[in-house]
Design a protein around this motif. Structure first.
Motif, PDB file in Angstrom:
ATOM      1  N   ASP A  53       0.779  -1.141   0.098  1.00  0.00           N
ATOM      2  CA  ASP A  53       0.022   0.103  -0.155  1.00  0.00           C
ATOM      3  C   ASP A  53       0.766   1.226  -0.174  1.00  0.00           C
ATOM      4  N   HIS A  54       2.105   1.079   0.434  1.00  0.00           N
ATOM      5  CA  HIS A  54       3.015   2.249   0.178  1.00  0.00           C
ATOM      6  C   HIS A  54       4.518   1.480  -0.057  1.00  0.00           C
ATOM      7  N   GLY A  73      -1.032   4.423  -1.607  1.00  0.00           N
ATOM      8  CA  GLY A  73      -2.452   4.192  -1.969  1.00  0.00           C
ATOM      9  C   GLY A  73      -3.224   4.831  -1.246  1.00  0.00           C
TER      10      GLY A  73
END
Length: 184
Positions: A53-54, A73
């Motif tokens: 997500d990152h 994200g």
């Protein structure tokens, strides 16, 4: 609903176009039905989803140039942005805004170039890659183009090395991956 990332809020609102990824029926009822029947309706924080997500990747090239890739994200704008900083100017691209900005450090002058709304996936990039590929077929052996197998291999290799670094950052030299060693 208090979760800002609730699937129903997103796919029934601003992300309605993305619902086509998991249902052909993009009516409100069709989306709700698909959210209830597919993994797209699951809470990302309460599932076995382990998609990154990152991520931040720093790259150093043989000629001394450096690049940083940063992905998250969790941002206000769901878009791609490019920032290239040189010694004389800076270039910024914003896919959502269909624009490129060129800023001259000496004159402090900014030139903004705006593009027509793209047609096709990835901001029109998919169509551009196909056009380049077809031109490459017509000109075999002339020059390497942006969609050649060699260029694609190199860009994918960089992506795989970045993922290797992310996944195994505690198992190697602080996540450092040498591309020359990685591809062997």
């Amino acid at each position: 609903m208090t979760c800002p990332f609730h699937a129903g809020l997103y796919y029934l609102g601003e992300g309605k176009g993305w619902a086509r990824k998991f249902t052909e029926d993009d009516s409100r009822e069709g989306i709700i039905k698909a959210l209830n029947e597919t993994s797209y309706g699951k809470c990302v924080f309460r599932s076995n989803n382990d998609v990154v997500d990152h991520q931040v990747d720093n790259m150093e090239f043989e000629d001394g140039a450096t690049a940083t890739f940063s992905m998250s994200g969790f941002t206000r704008e769901q878009t791609r942005m490019v920032q290239i900083m040189g010694t004389k100017s800076e270039i910024r691209g914003n896919m959502e805004g269909n624009s490129i900005s060129i800023y001259d450090f000496l004159t402090k002058h900014e030139t903004i170039i705006r593009f027509d709304n793209p047609v096709g996936g990835h901001g029109g990039g998919d169509n551009g890659i196909v056009r380049s590929f077809l031109r490459g077929i017509d000109n075999v052996g002339v020059n390497e183009n942006i969609s050649s197998a060699a260029v694609s291999f190199r860009s994918h290799l960089m992506a795989f090395a970045a993922e290797e670094s992310r996944v195994n950052k505690g198992k190697s030299l602080k996540g450092v991956v040498f591309l020359v060693e990685f591809k062997s």
